[in-house]
Design a protein around this motif. Structure first.
Motif, PDB file in Angstrom:
ATOM      1  N   LEU A 100     -53.698   7.282 -25.647  1.00  0.00           N
ATOM      2  CA  LEU A 100     -54.485   6.120 -25.250  1.00  0.00           C
ATOM      3  C   LEU A 100     -54.566   5.979 -23.735  1.00  0.00           C
ATOM      4  N   GLU A 101     -53.490   6.320 -23.029  1.00  0.00           N
ATOM      5  CA  GLU A 101     -53.479   6.192 -21.564  1.00  0.00           C
ATOM      6  C   GLU A 101     -53.852   7.493 -20.852  1.00  0.00           C
ATOM      7  N   TYR A 112     -51.658  -6.499 -19.337  1.00  0.00           N
ATOM      8  CA  TYR A 112     -52.760  -7.445 -19.483  1.00  0.00           C
ATOM      9  C   TYR A 112     -53.988  -6.773 -20.107  1.00  0.00           C
ATOM     10  N   SER A 113     -54.420  -5.667 -19.536  1.00  0.00           N
ATOM     11  CA  SER A 113     -55.673  -5.042 -19.968  1.00  0.00           C
ATOM     12  C   SER A 113     -55.531  -4.209 -21.227  1.00  0.00           C
ATOM     13  N   THR A 114     -54.343  -3.700 -21.478  1.00  0.00           N
ATOM     14  CA  THR A 114     -54.076  -2.730 -22.549  1.00  0.00           C
ATOM     15  C   THR A 114     -54.847  -1.438 -22.278  1.00  0.00           C
ATOM     16  N   PRO A 115     -54.500  -0.355 -22.953  1.00  0.00           N
ATOM     17  CA  PRO A 115     -55.262   0.892 -22.758  1.00  0.00           C
ATOM     18  C   PRO A 115     -56.707   0.784 -23.235  1.00  0.00           C
ATOM     19  N   VAL A 116     -57.012  -0.238 -24.032  1.00  0.00           N
ATOM     20  CA  VAL A 116     -58.384  -0.407 -24.512  1.00  0.00           C
ATOM     21  C   VAL A 116     -59.315  -0.748 -23.354  1.00  0.00           C
ATOM     22  N   PHE A 117     -58.862  -1.576 -22.412  1.00  0.00           N
ATOM     23  CA  PHE A 117     -59.736  -2.095 -21.362  1.00  0.00           C
ATOM     24  C   PHE A 117     -59.483  -1.514 -19.973  1.00  0.00           C
ATOM     25  N   GLN A 118     -58.383  -0.775 -19.784  1.00  0.00           N
ATOM     26  CA  GLN A 118     -58.137  -0.203 -18.453  1.00  0.00           C
ATOM     27  C   GLN A 118     -57.227   1.008 -18.561  1.00  0.00           C
ATOM     28  N   LYS A 119     -57.586   2.080 -17.860  1.00  0.00           N
ATOM     29  CA  LYS A 119     -56.808   3.315 -17.891  1.00  0.00           C
ATOM     30  C   LYS A 119     -56.449   3.715 -16.448  1.00  0.00           C
ATOM     31  N   PRO A 120     -55.347   3.206 -15.931  1.00  0.00           N
ATOM     32  CA  PRO A 120     -54.996   3.449 -14.530  1.00  0.00           C
ATOM     33  C   PRO A 120     -54.752   4.911 -14.164  1.00  0.00           C
ATOM     34  N   LEU A 121     -54.268   5.717 -15.104  1.00  0.00           N
ATOM     35  CA  LEU A 121     -54.047   7.130 -14.779  1.00  0.00           C
ATOM     36  C   LEU A 121     -55.349   7.809 -14.390  1.00  0.00           C
ATOM     37  N   ASP A 122     -56.460   7.385 -15.006  1.00  0.00           N
ATOM     38  CA  ASP A 122     -57.767   7.948 -14.665  1.00  0.00           C
ATOM     39  C   ASP A 122     -58.187   7.578 -13.249  1.00  0.00           C
ATOM     40  N   GLY A 142     -55.966   7.452 -10.755  1.00  0.00           N
ATOM     41  CA  GLY A 142     -55.043   8.086  -9.824  1.00  0.00           C
ATOM     42  C   GLY A 142     -53.652   7.501  -9.774  1.00  0.00           C
ATOM     43  N   ILE A 143     -53.380   6.431 -10.534  1.00  0.00           N
ATOM     44  CA  ILE A 143     -52.041   5.846 -10.563  1.00  0.00           C
ATOM     45  C   ILE A 143     -51.083   6.826 -11.246  1.00  0.00           C
ATOM     46  N   ASP A 144     -49.829   6.874 -10.788  1.00  0.00           N
ATOM     47  CA  ASP A 144     -48.873   7.875 -11.278  1.00  0.00           C
ATOM     48  C   ASP A 144     -48.175   7.476 -12.575  1.00  0.00           C
ATOM     49  N   ILE A 145     -47.744   6.216 -12.669  1.00  0.00           N
ATOM     50  CA  ILE A 145     -46.949   5.771 -13.819  1.00  0.00           C
ATOM     51  C   ILE A 145     -47.531   4.469 -14.351  1.00  0.00           C
ATOM     52  N   VAL A 146     -47.744   4.415 -15.657  1.00  0.00           N
ATOM     53  CA  VAL A 146     -48.241   3.200 -16.303  1.00  0.00           C
ATOM     54  C   VAL A 146     -47.165   2.673 -17.244  1.00  0.00           C
ATOM     55  N   MET A 147     -46.954   1.356 -17.176  1.00  0.00           N
ATOM     56  CA  MET A 147     -46.008   0.688 -18.064  1.00  0.00           C
ATOM     57  C   MET A 147     -46.718  -0.364 -18.900  1.00  0.00           C
ATOM     58  N   HIS A 148     -46.281  -0.504 -20.144  1.00  0.00           N
ATOM     59  CA  HIS A 148     -46.724  -1.592 -21.004  1.00  0.00           C
ATOM     60  C   HIS A 148     -45.509  -2.290 -21.581  1.00  0.00           C
ATOM     61  N   THR A 149     -45.550  -3.617 -21.590  1.00  0.00           N
ATOM     62  CA  THR A 149     -44.601  -4.381 -22.381  1.00  0.00           C
ATOM     63  C   THR A 149     -45.183  -4.466 -23.784  1.00  0.00           C
ATOM     64  N   MET A 150     -44.647  -3.694 -24.697  1.00  0.00           N
ATOM     65  CA  MET A 150     -45.192  -3.645 -26.054  1.00  0.00           C
ATOM     66  C   MET A 150     -44.924  -4.927 -26.829  1.00  0.00           C
ATOM     67  N   ASP A 174     -57.461  -2.843 -31.120  1.00  0.00           N
ATOM     68  CA  ASP A 174     -58.841  -2.903 -30.637  1.00  0.00           C
ATOM     69  C   ASP A 174     -59.539  -4.182 -31.110  1.00  0.00           C
ATOM     70  N   VAL A 175     -59.431  -4.504 -32.372  1.00  0.00           N
ATOM     71  CA  VAL A 175     -60.122  -5.697 -32.869  1.00  0.00           C
ATOM     72  C   VAL A 175     -59.462  -6.968 -32.356  1.00  0.00           C
ATOM     73  N   ARG A 176     -58.142  -6.962 -32.225  1.00  0.00           N
ATOM     74  CA  ARG A 176     -57.449  -8.151 -31.724  1.00  0.00           C
ATOM     75  C   ARG A 176     -57.788  -8.425 -30.270  1.00  0.00           C
ATOM     76  N   ILE A 177     -57.737  -7.392 -29.419  1.00  0.00           N
ATOM     77  CA  ILE A 177     -57.953  -7.624 -27.990  1.00  0.00           C
ATOM     78  C   ILE A 177     -59.387  -8.069 -27.724  1.00  0.00           C
ATOM     79  N   ARG A 178     -60.319  -7.594 -28.517  1.00  0.00           N
ATOM     80  CA  ARG A 178     -61.709  -8.030 -28.340  1.00  0.00           C
ATOM     81  C   ARG A 178     -61.882  -9.494 -28.769  1.00  0.00           C
TER      82      ARG A 178
END
Length: 390
Positions: free
Chosen positions: A74-75, A187-197, A199-207, A260-264
């Motif tokens: 996803l990320e 906040y954005s989740t992988p559905v709405f934002q992909k920081p690795l794309d 150029g960010i090095d490390i992505v964290m999510h509080t699941m 996906d359906v929840r975040i929308r």
């Protein structure tokens, strides 16, 4: 729907699962075992946890591994490593990158416990130094860089005042100086934002929040495109004993199926609530990056495909009026977390000292709301009656 969105949906629902291994079960089993046994000594000593092999639950777990495959996909990372809490993941990232005497640049609006970790522990125990920046200008980061800077800690949007950071710009600047970048993307989740794309090095999510989605688990995850870093994090997690439990891993897999359906729906509800609040005479300001009045609206649209249900507002009144408003809410419960099915409200700055207020340039009338899945009109009616108490 784009090819990326199609792949995301498959990752959330099926990737990493092999029903043929589990009696054709539509959901994978929960591997509650703490260890795995072997036929020979050589088999035991040839186990490779980096190749989805298992020997002890502190190092790796089959249920958790399924979740990690989904989150890495996803990320757009090479690997994901899941932890027992978001702060365990954050701490692991900092410890993996920094050393004695490192300098860290951190957003002023970053998650409070992260700042506590830096200020109350790492500064003393590891002799690190920290520069806090507003971060809405690239110059904020450029001016803070030192020869010993090893890490930049980001949130975008931040989750109190909802500032947006130019992720591509910061990533480029950091790479020019050999600095690693880390972002909390909860906040954005992988559905709405992909920081690795970007150029960010490390992505964290509080699941614990949107990935879980049901307020029934705690967990964190890190992902990156740096295979060596991720392997190191797997070893570090083993040494620190901070792996996500198998039950929590299974719950997070369940949460991903409907992410996906929840975040929308959270997005749809959040927009309606923010637009209502922005027009209300007892609300001075609404902090929500989906509103066209947001000063960084265009940057948010460039980086984010959508919003979630989290926002802040400033009440037109003092802290006592603010407390009356929050206490009068019925559907919105009073609580500190967010990202679940339920709506929450917290008078975030209610008991802040003057020093804390000055640090972020706020007063004691800031309320953070999370709009859950109870329906926009129901939430608006609740807010309407509570604002009458201000």
């Amino acid at each position: 729907m784009s090819e990326t969105e199609n792949q995301d949906l498959l990752a959330m629902t099926h990737l990493g699962e092999e029903p043929s291994k589990y009696m054709k079960s539509v959901t994978p089993p929960i591997f509650m075992n703490s260890l795995h046994v072997f036929d020979t000594v050589d088999e035991y000593f040839s186990v490779d946890i980096f190749q989805d092999e298992y020997y002890y639950g502190r190092a790796s777990n089959p249920t958790v591994a399924i979740l990690e495959k989904k989150l890495a996909a996803l990320e757009h990372g090479v690997r994901a490593v899941a932890f027992s809490a978001g702060m365990a993941a954050c701490t692991a990232a900092i410890m993996a990158v920094c050393k004695m005497g490192s300098h860290i640049i951190c957003l002023k609006e970053s998650y409070g416990p992260v700042q506590h970790l830096l200020d109350d522990f790492l500064i003393e125990k590891m002799n690190v130094s920290v520069s806090y920046v507003r971060g809405t200008r690239l110059e904020d980061f450029e001016e803070a860089i030192r020869p010993e800077t090893d890490l930049i800690i980001l949130e975008s949007p931040s989750t109190l005042l909802f500032s947006v950071i130019d992720l591509e710009g910061v990533a480029k600047l950091a790479k020019e100086h050999g600095i690693k970048t880390y972002i909390d993307n909860t906040y954005s989740t992988p559905v709405f934002q992909k920081p690795l794309d970007m150029g960010i090095d490390i992505v964290m999510h509080t699941m614990t929040k949107y990935i879980g989605g049901h307020s029934d688990l705690s967990g964190g995850v890190l992902t990156s495109r740096d295979e060596e870093l991720m392997r190191g994090l797997m070893i570090q997690r083993d040494r620190f004993g901070s792996i996500l439990g198998p039950m929590e891993g299974w719950l997070a897999i369940r949460g991903l199926r409907t992410l996906d359906v929840r975040i929308r729906r959270h997005y749809e509800t959040g927009m309606q609530v923010a637009e209502y609040l922005e027009k209300h005479p007892k609300v001075k300001k609404v902090y929500y990056t989906g509103l066209k009045s947001h000063p960084q609206y265009e940057l948010a649209r460039k980086q984010q495909k959508g919003e979630c249900g989290l926002m802040s507002l400033e009440i037109d009144g003092d802290e006592k009026a603010t407390a009356r408003f929050v206490d009068a809410l019925n559907i919105f419960e009073r609580g500190c977390s967010w990202g679940g099915f339920e709506s929450l409200a917290i008078a975030y700055t209610y008991n802040w000292t003057q020093e804390q207020q000055d640090f972020l340039g706020v007063n004691r009338s800031i309320v953070r709301l999370h709009c859950g899945l109870e329906g926009a009109q129901n939430l608006i009616e609740d807010l309407k009656q509570a604002l009458e108490k201000v």
